[in-house]
Design an enzyme around this catalytic site. Structure first.
Site, PDB file in Angstrom:
ATOM      1  CG  HIS A   1     -26.432  21.671  67.320  1.00  0.00           C
ATOM      2  ND1 HIS A   1     -25.298  21.681  68.106  1.00  0.00           N
ATOM      3  CD2 HIS A   1     -26.111  20.963  66.194  1.00  0.00           C
ATOM      4  CE1 HIS A   1     -24.333  21.017  67.494  1.00  0.00           C
ATOM      5  NE2 HIS A   1     -24.794  20.581  66.332  1.00  0.00           N
TER       6      HIS A   1
ATOM      7  N   PRO B   1     -24.095  11.115  70.747  1.00  0.00           N
ATOM      8  CG  PRO B   1     -22.453   9.651  71.483  1.00  0.00           C
ATOM      9  CD  PRO B   1     -23.356  10.736  71.971  1.00  0.00           C
ATOM     10  CG  LEU B   2     -27.598  11.775  66.491  1.00  0.00           C
ATOM     11  CD1 LEU B   2     -27.968  12.199  65.075  1.00  0.00           C
ATOM     12  CD2 LEU B   2     -28.412  12.561  67.511  1.00  0.00           C
TER      13      LEU B   2
ATOM     14  CG  ASP C   1     -36.103  13.373  61.313  1.00  0.00           C
ATOM     15  OD1 ASP C   1     -37.102  12.655  61.224  1.00  0.00           O
ATOM     16  OD2 ASP C   1     -36.140  14.608  61.248  1.00  0.00           O
ATOM     17  N   GLY C   2     -32.294  11.632  63.155  1.00  0.00           N
ATOM     18  CA  GLY C   2     -31.030  10.911  63.150  1.00  0.00           C
ATOM     19  C   GLY C   2     -31.019   9.759  64.127  1.00  0.00           C
TER      20      GLY C   2
ATOM     21  CG  ASN D   1     -36.634  18.310  62.252  1.00  0.00           C
ATOM     22  OD1 ASN D   1     -36.084  17.628  61.401  1.00  0.00           O
ATOM     23  ND2 ASN D   1     -36.033  18.660  63.380  1.00  0.00           N
TER      24      ASN D   1
ATOM     25  CB  ILE E   1     -34.428  19.317  58.687  1.00  0.00           C
ATOM     26  CG1 ILE E   1     -35.493  20.107  57.927  1.00  0.00           C
ATOM     27  CG2 ILE E   1     -33.062  19.976  58.511  1.00  0.00           C
ATOM     28  CD1 ILE E   1     -35.225  20.270  56.445  1.00  0.00           C
TER      29      ILE E   1
ATOM     30  CG  HIS F   1     -28.637  20.565  62.549  1.00  0.00           C
ATOM     31  ND1 HIS F   1     -29.352  19.733  63.376  1.00  0.00           N
ATOM     32  CD2 HIS F   1     -27.335  20.146  62.624  1.00  0.00           C
ATOM     33  CE1 HIS F   1     -28.522  18.844  63.927  1.00  0.00           C
ATOM     34  NE2 HIS F   1     -27.306  19.069  63.479  1.00  0.00           N
TER      35      HIS F   1
ATOM     36  NE  ARG G   1     -16.208 -21.618  77.326  1.00  0.00           N
ATOM     37  CZ  ARG G   1     -17.091 -22.324  76.650  1.00  0.00           C
ATOM     38  NH1 ARG G   1     -18.287 -21.815  76.380  1.00  0.00           N
ATOM     39  NH2 ARG G   1     -16.806 -23.530  76.207  1.00  0.00           N
TER      40      ARG G   1
ATOM     41  CD  GLU H   1     -23.975  -8.930  69.147  1.00  0.00           C
ATOM     42  OE1 GLU H   1     -23.838 -10.152  68.931  1.00  0.00           O
ATOM     43  OE2 GLU H   1     -24.569  -8.154  68.356  1.00  0.00           O
TER      44      GLU H   1
ATOM     45  CG  ASP I   1     -16.753 -20.861  65.616  1.00  0.00           C
ATOM     46  OD1 ASP I   1     -17.097 -21.807  64.892  1.00  0.00           O
ATOM     47  OD2 ASP I   1     -17.379 -20.524  66.637  1.00  0.00           O
TER      48      ASP I   1
ATOM     49  CG  HIS J   1     -16.734 -16.111  65.369  1.00  0.00           C
ATOM     50  ND1 HIS J   1     -17.063 -15.752  64.083  1.00  0.00           N
ATOM     51  CD2 HIS J   1     -17.908 -16.380  65.997  1.00  0.00           C
ATOM     52  CE1 HIS J   1     -18.381 -15.825  63.934  1.00  0.00           C
ATOM     53  NE2 HIS J   1     -18.915 -16.192  65.082  1.00  0.00           N
TER      54      HIS J   1
END
Length: 678
Positions: free
Chosen positions: A50, A140-141, A177-178, A207, A209, A281, A374, A428, A486, A490
């Protein structure tokens, strides 16, 4: 609109580029052009990569690294270095070129020549552990930005504890941008703005693009206004004007808020026809375009060649922080908390932890509490939090349900980071990414809670933690149809199978308070990847009265052996272990002897040797019991095994009604054993 197949529409970008290139190149521009040239050479050699982002952001990166970024190439692990995160990880050659030019060991020219090749530290996207100066895996953007928020949080927490003489550094992010289109940028940006993380600066490669073409094909928002609404300071600059970039960076350094700087750049800067288009790109420029780009940049040198004057200037940048590091080392040597600081930064657990947990488990063996796991988790945390000062908790707006807060923990706020608990809000994904950043920063062990079903929102960050080997502990409660009314939205049914399928993941589903304590011990000591504590809403009886060792550490063990030859082996996890034990007692009254195996961790059990596995599983017919789908159970049940669990989604009703409705009962287990022909 320009598309990846159509490079028209870039006339304005090419005209702007021409105007810049006709100027006499400054010293800074020539330093930046070294990045561009190495990018072109590496990508042309690899025939993939790239080039657009590194060529477009080379000026911004040069301004940052030469004047603002605090680092010393001689010690990339210096605890008080500034953190630099390339969130737009596809532009990895930007980072590799910077590391090479600044003299980092392990990123020589031979490495750049093997860009994107097997076992090369210069991987297609930056990979954590491949080089000590790569702060995290990106690609991973959006996740780089979100993880950097965690790094900035860690800096504030540790500065509040040890003081600015030891902890006083900034976190810088280059995002595209992504990255800003991704939803996690909203979660992370809002959290950072709320906490006023003023030592966080995002340099946005503005940019216009994307892969499909101009960003105006998909978005018309103004990200600066969005981030201003989060509470960020904003600036907009020409990304090829060094003075403007430097002014914005100086502004960010003085801001009382996190800062995002929109750097208006030309993607593929220097390329004669592909600059300003999606065509630059994600593919090599091609021979002619590459040669013409280097000529336009005034770079007549052979591939992978940096002239001495430019190489010397960059090497000086790499050692620019050496005096600051030496001064820091002197402060550390005299600091009254030196031993503690060095311990936590080395990731060494404190003395006394084993004794504290042994005493707690002894008490559990004596009192045999009936608790939801829990609740048992919270009881364990009441021991762990005082024993491990670096343990930092949190929840995604479910503190009272996840039971992640214990006495003595203070929540962090914009005005108080002398704290050990984070209120992440209903974010999350943002929470999981921030936890990764806290862990990657060093010095802290993060844990965070939400409902197990919402691990779906967190999965990309959990996967990245597994890929990086990051110690982050996820407290995932309400683990099955046992949460009741729920309903199916859930009630997780496929989640155990899904997360067990992920490499380098430690999934722990304890059966009672004793196993919960053991699983917490395992999670704390697992410093090679994320751990998931999968916990119940409903109460379960105490099943063990022995506190010696850690039986959960082997993944599965015989909880109750048959009184004689096994007629069957019942294998269960979590709350269903109690059902298996009840069925065993009923069958024994009828003269049918079965063993019960508790299997809190498939991953740990699969790591045991074959002889141990055989001793646990036995030769008798096997029946698996888990309030989830059966995927992944075949390995343990064998060809003639039987599974009692879920085959679809749950429903809304009280828990006991649901277990009856879906056939996960003591009676169903008894019937299954008898059906095996015993």
């Amino acid at each position: 609109m320009a598309s990846i197949a159509d490079n028209s529409g870039n006339e304005a970008a090419l005209a702007r580029q021409a105007a810049i290139l006709t100027q006499n190149p400054s010293a800074e521009r020539m330093l930046a052009n070294a990045i561009r040239a190495l990018t072109i050479d590496a990508i042309e050699t690899a025939k993939s990569g790239h080039p657009g982002m590194p060529m477009g952001m080379a000026d911004v990166a040069t301004a940052l690294w030469t004047k603002n970024l605090k680092f010393d190439a001689a010690d990339p692990a210096w605890p008080d270095r500034d953190r630099f995160v390339l969130s737009a990880g596809h532009g990895s050659m930007l980072l590799y070129a910077l590391l090479h030019l600044t003299g980092h060991d392990g990123m020589g020219m031979d490495v750049l020549k093997r860009f994107r090749q097997l076992h090369s530290p210069a991987a297609g996207h930056p990979e954590y552990h491949e080089h000590p100066a790569i702060e995290m895996t990106t690609g991973p953007l959006g996740q780089g930005l979100a993880t950097a928020v965690g790094m900035a949080i860690a800096e504030r927490l540790l500065a509040a504890k040890f003081g600015k003489s030891l902890v006083d550094h900034r976190t810088y992010v280059i995002a595209g941008d992504g990255c800003l289109m991704e939803g996690v940028s909203h979660e992370a940006g809002a959290l950072a703005g709320h906490l006023k993380l003023n030592k966080l600066t995002v340099l946005w490669d503005d940019n216009s693009i994307s892969i499909d073409g101009g960003t105006d094909m998909a978005t018309s928002e103004d990200p600066l206004k969005r981030f201003a609404a989060y509470g960020w300071a904003t600036r907009r600059v020409d990304g090829h004007d060094f003075a403007a970039i430097q002014s914005a960076l100086n502004f960010a350094a003085k801001s009382s808020k996190p800062t995002i700087i929109a750097c208006k750049t030309i993607i593929g800067f220097g390329a004669p026809t592909k600059a300003g288009t999606a065509g630059s790109h994600g593919a090599a420029l091609g021979g002619a375009e590459a040669e013409q780009a280097k000529a336009a940049l005034g770079w007549p040198h052979l591939p992978f060649t940096v002239p001495d004057d430019i190489a010397t200037a960059w090497k000086a940048v790499g050692s620019r922080g050496s005096s600051a590091r030496r001064a820091w080392l002197k402060r550390l040597a005299k600091h009254p908390q030196r031993a503690e600081f060095e311990r936590i930064m080395a990731g060494k657990l404190p003395d006394g932890l084993a004794d504290a947990m042994r005493d707690y488990k002894t008490n559990l063996a004596e009192t045999k509490p009936k608790l939801a796991t829990r609740q048992a988790s919270q009881k364990a945390l009441e021991v762990l939090v005082p024993a491990i000062p670096e343990l930092v908790g949190g929840s995604a707006d479910l503190t009272g349900s996840n039971l992640t807060l214990v006495k003595g923990m203070t929540g962090a706020s914009p005005d108080n980071f002398a704290a050990r608990y984070m209120y992440y809000g209903v974010r999350e994904f943002g929470m999981a990414a921030a936890m990764n950043g806290i862990a990657l920063h060093g010095g802290l062990i993060p844990y965070g809670g939400t409902f197990f079903v919402f691990s779906d929102y967190m999965r990309p960050a959990i996967r990245l933690a597994a890929l990086m080997g990051t110690r982050a502990i996820h407290v995932l409660t309400h683990d099955s149809i046992g949460l009741g009314e729920d309903g199916p939205t859930h009630q997780p049914v496929e989640h155990l199978a899904s997360l067990r399928a992920m490499p380098n993941m430690l999934v722990l589903r304890p059966a009672d308070a004793m196993e919960t304590a053991e699983c917490w011990e395992l999670a704390i000591r697992n410093n090679n990847g994320p751990s998931l504590l999968v916990l119940s809403r409903q109460a379960v009886p105490a099943l063990r009265s022995d506190a010696n060792g850690n039986k959960s550490a082997r993944g599965a063990y015989v909880l109750a052996e048959a009184e004689g030859k096994r007629a069957a082996t019942l294998i269960a996890t979590g709350t269903e272990v109690a059902l298996a034990m009840a069925a065993r007692a009923t069958l024994a009254k009828e003269g049918i002897q079965v063993a019960v195996v508790s299997a809190p961790s498939f991953e740990l059990f699969s790591a045991q040797d074959a002889s141990y596995q055989a001793s646990v599983l036995g030769d008798a017919p096997r029946i698996g019991i888990e309030a989830a789908v059966s995927y992944g159970w075949d390995r343990w049940l064998g060809p003639n095994g039987k599974f009692i669990g879920m085959t679809g989604f749950g429903a809304s009703a009280p828990a006991e009604i649901l277990y009856e409705h879906f056939g996960i009962t003591e009676a169903a287990i008894v019937a299954a054993v008898k059906k095996q022909g015993v």
